[in-house]
Scaffold this motif. Structure first.
Motif, PDB file in Angstrom:
ATOM      1  N   MET A   1     -67.436 -22.850  -2.205  1.00 14.80           N
ATOM      2  CA  MET A   1     -66.542 -23.271  -3.266  1.00 14.80           C
ATOM      3  C   MET A   1     -65.101 -23.224  -2.752  1.00 14.80           C
ATOM      4  SD  MET A   1     -66.765 -24.211  -6.319  1.00 14.80           S
ATOM      5  CE  MET A   1     -66.179 -24.188  -7.944  1.00 14.80           C
ATOM      6  N   LEU A   2     -64.395 -24.323  -2.949  1.00 17.48           N
ATOM      7  CA  LEU A   2     -63.017 -24.385  -2.493  1.00 17.48           C
ATOM      8  C   LEU A   2     -62.065 -23.894  -3.574  1.00 17.48           C
ATOM      9  CD1 LEU A   2     -62.964 -27.897  -0.761  1.00 17.48           C
ATOM     10  CD2 LEU A   2     -63.410 -25.667   0.264  1.00 17.48           C
ATOM     11  N   THR A   3     -60.951 -23.331  -3.134  1.00 19.26           N
ATOM     12  CA  THR A   3     -59.924 -22.892  -4.073  1.00 19.26           C
ATOM     13  C   THR A   3     -59.180 -24.133  -4.588  1.00 19.26           C
ATOM     14  OG1 THR A   3     -58.186 -22.710  -2.413  1.00 19.26           O
ATOM     15  CG2 THR A   3     -59.600 -20.754  -2.757  1.00 19.26           C
ATOM     16  N   PRO A   4     -58.442 -24.004  -5.687  1.00 17.11           N
ATOM     17  CA  PRO A   4     -57.657 -25.152  -6.162  1.00 17.11           C
ATOM     18  C   PRO A   4     -56.688 -25.682  -5.095  1.00 17.11           C
ATOM     19  CG  PRO A   4     -57.820 -23.514  -7.894  1.00 17.11           C
ATOM     20  CD  PRO A   4     -58.413 -22.896  -6.646  1.00 17.11           C
ATOM     21  N   ARG A   5     -56.089 -24.793  -4.328  1.00 18.77           N
ATOM     22  CA  ARG A   5     -55.171 -25.219  -3.278  1.00 18.77           C
ATOM     23  C   ARG A   5     -55.913 -25.988  -2.188  1.00 18.77           C
ATOM     24  NH1 ARG A   5     -51.298 -20.856  -0.593  1.00 18.77           N
ATOM     25  NH2 ARG A   5     -53.194 -20.115   0.399  1.00 18.77           N
ATOM     26  N   GLN A   6     -57.067 -25.491  -1.770  1.00 22.10           N
ATOM     27  CA  GLN A   6     -57.861 -26.186  -0.761  1.00 22.10           C
ATOM     28  C   GLN A   6     -58.321 -27.548  -1.281  1.00 22.10           C
ATOM     29  OE1 GLN A   6     -60.732 -23.091  -0.232  1.00 22.10           O
ATOM     30  NE2 GLN A   6     -59.543 -22.069   1.371  1.00 22.10           N
ATOM     31  N   ASN A   7     -58.703 -27.597  -2.556  1.00 22.89           N
ATOM     32  CA  ASN A   7     -59.073 -28.869  -3.177  1.00 22.89           C
ATOM     33  C   ASN A   7     -57.925 -29.862  -3.103  1.00 22.89           C
ATOM     34  OD1 ASN A   7     -61.752 -29.154  -4.434  1.00 22.89           O
ATOM     35  ND2 ASN A   7     -61.203 -27.272  -5.485  1.00 22.89           N
ATOM     36  N   ALA A   8     -56.730 -29.434  -3.467  1.00 21.35           N
ATOM     37  CA  ALA A   8     -55.567 -30.318  -3.465  1.00 21.35           C
ATOM     38  C   ALA A   8     -55.253 -30.817  -2.062  1.00 21.35           C
ATOM     39  CB  ALA A   8     -54.362 -29.593  -4.062  1.00 21.35           C
ATOM     40  N   ILE A   9     -55.340 -29.934  -1.086  1.00 25.52           N
ATOM     41  CA  ILE A   9     -55.046 -30.319   0.298  1.00 25.52           C
ATOM     42  C   ILE A   9     -56.105 -31.281   0.819  1.00 25.52           C
ATOM     43  CG2 ILE A   9     -54.924 -29.435   2.673  1.00 25.52           C
ATOM     44  CD1 ILE A   9     -53.536 -26.915   1.404  1.00 25.52           C
ATOM     45  N   LEU A  10     -57.365 -30.985   0.586  1.00 26.77           N
ATOM     46  CA  LEU A  10     -58.435 -31.877   1.047  1.00 26.77           C
ATOM     47  C   LEU A  10     -58.310 -33.245   0.393  1.00 26.77           C
ATOM     48  CD1 LEU A  10     -61.000 -32.329   2.699  1.00 26.77           C
ATOM     49  CD2 LEU A  10     -62.308 -31.417   0.754  1.00 26.77           C
ATOM     50  N   ARG A  11     -58.074 -33.269  -0.882  1.00 28.96           N
ATOM     51  CA  ARG A  11     -57.938 -34.543  -1.604  1.00 28.96           C
ATOM     52  C   ARG A  11     -56.769 -35.353  -1.035  1.00 28.96           C
ATOM     53  NH1 ARG A  11     -57.271 -35.218  -8.151  1.00 28.96           N
ATOM     54  NH2 ARG A  11     -57.649 -37.454  -8.185  1.00 28.96           N
ATOM     55  N   ALA A  12     -55.630 -34.693  -0.839  1.00 35.67           N
ATOM     56  CA  ALA A  12     -54.463 -35.379  -0.306  1.00 35.67           C
ATOM     57  C   ALA A  12     -54.717 -35.886   1.109  1.00 35.67           C
ATOM     58  CB  ALA A  12     -53.260 -34.433  -0.322  1.00 35.67           C
ATOM     59  N   MET A  13     -55.370 -35.070   1.919  1.00 39.54           N
ATOM     60  CA  MET A  13     -55.644 -35.457   3.300  1.00 39.54           C
ATOM     61  C   MET A  13     -56.576 -36.664   3.339  1.00 39.54           C
ATOM     62  SD  MET A  13     -57.705 -35.401   6.200  1.00 39.54           S
ATOM     63  CE  MET A  13     -59.064 -34.477   5.590  1.00 39.54           C
ATOM     64  N   ILE A  14     -57.622 -36.662   2.532  1.00 41.70           N
ATOM     65  CA  ILE A  14     -58.564 -37.785   2.532  1.00 41.70           C
ATOM     66  C   ILE A  14     -57.898 -39.048   2.004  1.00 41.70           C
ATOM     67  CG2 ILE A  14     -60.692 -38.676   1.526  1.00 41.70           C
ATOM     68  CD1 ILE A  14     -61.851 -35.843   1.790  1.00 41.70           C
ATOM     69  N   ARG A  15     -57.136 -38.934   0.935  1.00 39.63           N
ATOM     70  CA  ARG A  15     -56.440 -40.117   0.404  1.00 39.63           C
ATOM     71  C   ARG A  15     -55.493 -40.710   1.443  1.00 39.63           C
ATOM     72  NH1 ARG A  15     -54.885 -39.121  -5.939  1.00 39.63           N
ATOM     73  NH2 ARG A  15     -56.978 -39.580  -6.707  1.00 39.63           N
ATOM     74  N   GLU A  16     -54.765 -39.855   2.135  1.00 43.46           N
ATOM     75  CA  GLU A  16     -53.838 -40.337   3.161  1.00 43.46           C
ATOM     76  C   GLU A  16     -54.597 -40.945   4.328  1.00 43.46           C
ATOM     77  OE1 GLU A  16     -49.988 -41.075   4.745  1.00 43.46           O
ATOM     78  OE2 GLU A  16     -50.763 -40.743   2.732  1.00 43.46           O
ATOM     79  N   THR A  33     -47.559 -35.237  -0.932  1.00 45.91           N
ATOM     80  CA  THR A  33     -48.041 -34.618  -2.171  1.00 45.91           C
ATOM     81  C   THR A  33     -46.975 -33.844  -2.911  1.00 45.91           C
ATOM     82  OG1 THR A  33     -48.705 -32.599  -1.056  1.00 45.91           O
ATOM     83  CG2 THR A  33     -50.361 -34.352  -1.229  1.00 45.91           C
ATOM     84  N   ARG A  34     -45.944 -33.458  -2.197  1.00 44.37           N
ATOM     85  CA  ARG A  34     -44.904 -32.599  -2.766  1.00 44.37           C
ATOM     86  C   ARG A  34     -45.486 -31.274  -3.272  1.00 44.37           C
ATOM     87  NH1 ARG A  34     -42.932 -37.687  -5.498  1.00 44.37           N
ATOM     88  NH2 ARG A  34     -41.495 -38.564  -4.005  1.00 44.37           N
ATOM     89  N   LEU A  35     -46.547 -30.827  -2.624  1.00 42.28           N
ATOM     90  CA  LEU A  35     -47.105 -29.513  -2.948  1.00 42.28           C
ATOM     91  C   LEU A  35     -46.074 -28.454  -2.578  1.00 42.28           C
ATOM     92  CD1 LEU A  35     -50.730 -29.897  -1.526  1.00 42.28           C
ATOM     93  CD2 LEU A  35     -50.101 -29.701  -3.932  1.00 42.28           C
ATOM     94  N   PRO A  36     -45.952 -27.414  -3.372  1.00 39.10           N
ATOM     95  CA  PRO A  36     -44.976 -26.364  -3.066  1.00 39.10           C
ATOM     96  C   PRO A  36     -45.501 -25.415  -1.982  1.00 39.10           C
ATOM     97  CG  PRO A  36     -46.129 -25.818  -5.068  1.00 39.10           C
ATOM     98  CD  PRO A  36     -46.628 -27.173  -4.639  1.00 39.10           C
ATOM     99  N   LEU A  37     -45.847 -25.997  -0.828  1.00 39.05           N
ATOM    100  CA  LEU A  37     -46.427 -25.228   0.272  1.00 39.05           C
ATOM    101  C   LEU A  37     -45.692 -25.567   1.556  1.00 39.05           C
ATOM    102  CD1 LEU A  37     -50.184 -26.013  -0.450  1.00 39.05           C
ATOM    103  CD2 LEU A  37     -48.948 -23.943  -1.106  1.00 39.05           C
ATOM    104  N   SER A  38     -45.693 -24.636   2.480  1.00 39.85           N
ATOM    105  CA  SER A  38     -45.119 -24.905   3.796  1.00 39.85           C
ATOM    106  C   SER A  38     -46.163 -25.613   4.660  1.00 39.85           C
ATOM    107  CB  SER A  38     -44.707 -23.600   4.466  1.00 39.85           C
ATOM    108  OG  SER A  38     -45.862 -22.846   4.800  1.00 39.85           O
ATOM    109  N   SER A  39     -45.688 -26.254   5.713  1.00 42.19           N
ATOM    110  CA  SER A  39     -46.606 -26.892   6.657  1.00 42.19           C
ATOM    111  C   SER A  39     -47.552 -25.864   7.278  1.00 42.19           C
ATOM    112  CB  SER A  39     -45.830 -27.596   7.770  1.00 42.19           C
ATOM    113  OG  SER A  39     -45.146 -28.699   7.255  1.00 42.19           O
ATOM    114  N   ALA A  40     -47.041 -24.661   7.508  1.00 48.15           N
ATOM    115  CA  ALA A  40     -47.881 -23.600   8.093  1.00 48.15           C
ATOM    116  C   ALA A  40     -49.022 -23.222   7.156  1.00 48.15           C
ATOM    117  CB  ALA A  40     -47.032 -22.380   8.416  1.00 48.15           C
TER     118      ALA A  40
END
Length: 102
Positions: A1-16, A33-40
């Motif tokens: 099961m993926l976390t909400p953050r992992q879901n958002a990143i995977l979705r964004a990566m696949i769409r891109e 995505t303008r996610l409030p996350l750092s590249s790291a």
């Protein structure tokens, strides 16, 4: 099961990846995505998604590409979450509620 953050990143990566056809890096995910996350942070989550089999990195300096399992997750979780799927559900409800005309 993926976390909400992992879901958002995977979705964004696949769409891109679908949009560009190329490997997608963490900086592009943050920009698009303008996610409030750092590249790291995104890189760390992509490493997890890589270990989980949803993405892979063709070579060390490349971004990530979805695997068949990543695409399957995308289809199962997001493709059917469209207005068409909602409309189909509503049609089914109407059909079940309507009196039998036979």
């Amino acid at each position: 099961m993926l976390t909400p953050r992992q879901n958002a990143i995977l979705r964004a990566m696949i769409r891109e990846h679908i949009r560009t056809g190329s490997a997608v890096g963490s900086e592009r995910i943050v920009e698009r995505t303008r996610l409030p996350l750092s590249s790291a942070t995104v890189r760390a989550e992509l490493a997890f998604l890589d270990e989980a089999g949803y993405v892979f990195q063709p070579h060390t300096s490349a971004g990530r590409i979805p695997t068949p399992a990543g695409y399957r997750y995308y289809v199962d979780h997001w493709v059917y979450q469209t207005p068409f799927a909602h409309a189909a559900t509503q049609i089914e409800k109407i059909e079940h509620a309507a009196p039998d005309m036979h």
